[in-house]
Design a protein around this motif. Structure first.
Motif, PDB file in Angstrom:
ATOM      1  N   GLY A  37      43.830  69.644 -12.352  1.00  0.00           N
ATOM      2  CA  GLY A  37      44.681  70.293 -13.345  1.00  0.00           C
ATOM      3  C   GLY A  37      43.925  71.442 -13.978  1.00  0.00           C
ATOM      4  O   GLY A  37      42.700  71.398 -14.125  1.00  0.00           O
ATOM      5  N   ALA A  38      44.650  72.462 -14.335  1.00  0.00           N
ATOM      6  CA  ALA A  38      44.037  73.613 -15.015  1.00  0.00           C
ATOM      7  C   ALA A  38      44.966  74.053 -16.128  1.00  0.00           C
ATOM      8  O   ALA A  38      46.187  73.872 -16.043  1.00  0.00           O
ATOM      9  CB  ALA A  38      43.813  74.761 -14.032  1.00  0.00           C
ATOM     10  N   GLY A  78      48.594  74.346 -14.672  1.00  0.00           N
ATOM     11  CA  GLY A  78      48.856  74.319 -13.240  1.00  0.00           C
ATOM     12  C   GLY A  78      48.192  73.106 -12.615  1.00  0.00           C
ATOM     13  O   GLY A  78      47.293  72.496 -13.199  1.00  0.00           O
ATOM     14  N   CYS A  79      48.671  72.752 -11.445  1.00  0.00           N
ATOM     15  CA  CYS A  79      48.073  71.667 -10.677  1.00  0.00           C
ATOM     16  C   CYS A  79      47.921  72.152  -9.239  1.00  0.00           C
ATOM     17  O   CYS A  79      48.569  73.122  -8.837  1.00  0.00           O
ATOM     18  CB  CYS A  79      48.955  70.422 -10.709  1.00  0.00           C
ATOM     19  N   ASN A  80      47.068  71.476  -8.492  1.00  0.00           N
ATOM     20  CA  ASN A  80      46.937  71.886  -7.094  1.00  0.00           C
ATOM     21  C   ASN A  80      48.163  71.444  -6.305  1.00  0.00           C
ATOM     22  O   ASN A  80      48.767  70.408  -6.585  1.00  0.00           O
ATOM     23  CB  ASN A  80      45.620  71.410  -6.466  1.00  0.00           C
ATOM     24  N   ILE A  81      48.526  72.267  -5.341  1.00  0.00           N
ATOM     25  CA  ILE A  81      49.707  72.019  -4.506  1.00  0.00           C
ATOM     26  C   ILE A  81      49.283  72.180  -3.059  1.00  0.00           C
ATOM     27  O   ILE A  81      49.064  73.303  -2.583  1.00  0.00           O
ATOM     28  CB  ILE A  81      50.834  73.020  -4.848  1.00  0.00           C
ATOM     29  N   CYS A  97      47.513  75.718  -2.689  1.00  0.00           N
ATOM     30  CA  CYS A  97      47.272  76.502  -3.904  1.00  0.00           C
ATOM     31  C   CYS A  97      46.455  75.660  -4.873  1.00  0.00           C
ATOM     32  O   CYS A  97      46.798  74.510  -5.148  1.00  0.00           O
ATOM     33  CB  CYS A  97      48.582  76.883  -4.571  1.00  0.00           C
ATOM     34  N   CYS A  98      45.400  76.252  -5.412  1.00  0.00           N
ATOM     35  CA  CYS A  98      44.574  75.560  -6.393  1.00  0.00           C
ATOM     36  C   CYS A  98      45.249  75.579  -7.767  1.00  0.00           C
ATOM     37  O   CYS A  98      46.035  76.481  -8.084  1.00  0.00           O
ATOM     38  CB  CYS A  98      43.212  76.237  -6.521  1.00  0.00           C
ATOM     39  N   ALA A 110      37.668  81.357  -4.159  1.00  0.00           N
ATOM     40  CA  ALA A 110      38.919  82.130  -4.154  1.00  0.00           C
ATOM     41  C   ALA A 110      39.486  82.228  -5.565  1.00  0.00           C
ATOM     42  O   ALA A 110      39.951  83.293  -5.991  1.00  0.00           O
ATOM     43  CB  ALA A 110      39.926  81.484  -3.203  1.00  0.00           C
ATOM     44  N   CYS A 111      39.434  81.138  -6.307  1.00  0.00           N
ATOM     45  CA  CYS A 111      39.946  81.172  -7.680  1.00  0.00           C
ATOM     46  C   CYS A 111      39.073  82.037  -8.581  1.00  0.00           C
ATOM     47  O   CYS A 111      39.571  82.733  -9.462  1.00  0.00           O
ATOM     48  CB  CYS A 111      40.060  79.759  -8.239  1.00  0.00           C
TER      49      CYS A 111
END
Ligand SMILES: [Zn+2]
Length: 128
Positions: A25-26, A38-41, A50-51, A84-85
């Motif tokens: 989670g972010a 956001g959460c990873n998907i 997607c992070c 990447a993030c």
């Protein structure tokens, strides 16, 4: 920053991570004081994953925000944002405060994006 960590912790539980089972989670705090989580998907075509950090950032940008103060990232073991993030976030706020925490709320690091990602490729890099 407790509110930011709480938002990331809550978002983590919405992660879609059936392949790695590694939920992240972010939560991103904008300069205007709003929080986007956001959460990873993950995806069966793995490279499309997607992070959480980029999901939170994309959500904030889609809602009209491009200036950020801090990002909290929560995972079971307090892991750091991937490369990447780091590049993605550097586009907007190179000196972003980064808070790393685990699912128990233990903060393992408070650092900056520029410390995690020095000498980044940035919009200035495109200047002749
Ligand atoms: Zn990432």
């Amino acid at each position: 920053m407790r509110e930011l960590i709480a938002a990331a912790t809550e978002a983590r539980l919405r992660a879609y991570a059936p392949y790695s089972d590694f939920l992240v989670g972010a939560a991103l705090l904008t300069s205007s004081g709003k929080i986007y989580a956001g959460c990873n998907i993950e995806n069966s075509s793995y490279s499309l994953t997607c992070c959480a950090e980029r999901v939170a950032t994309a959500s904030a940008i889609a809602d009209g925000h491009q200036n950020f103060e801090a990002l909290a990232v929560v995972s079971v073991n307090g892991s750091y944002p991937c490369g990447a993030c780091r590049q993605f976030l550097n586009e907007f706020t190179p000196d972003l405060l980064i808070i790393i925490a685990d699912t128990h709320g233990k903060i393992s690091a408070e650092t900056t994006l520029s410390a995690l990602y020095p000498s980044a490729f940035s919009p200035d890099s495109l200047e002749p």
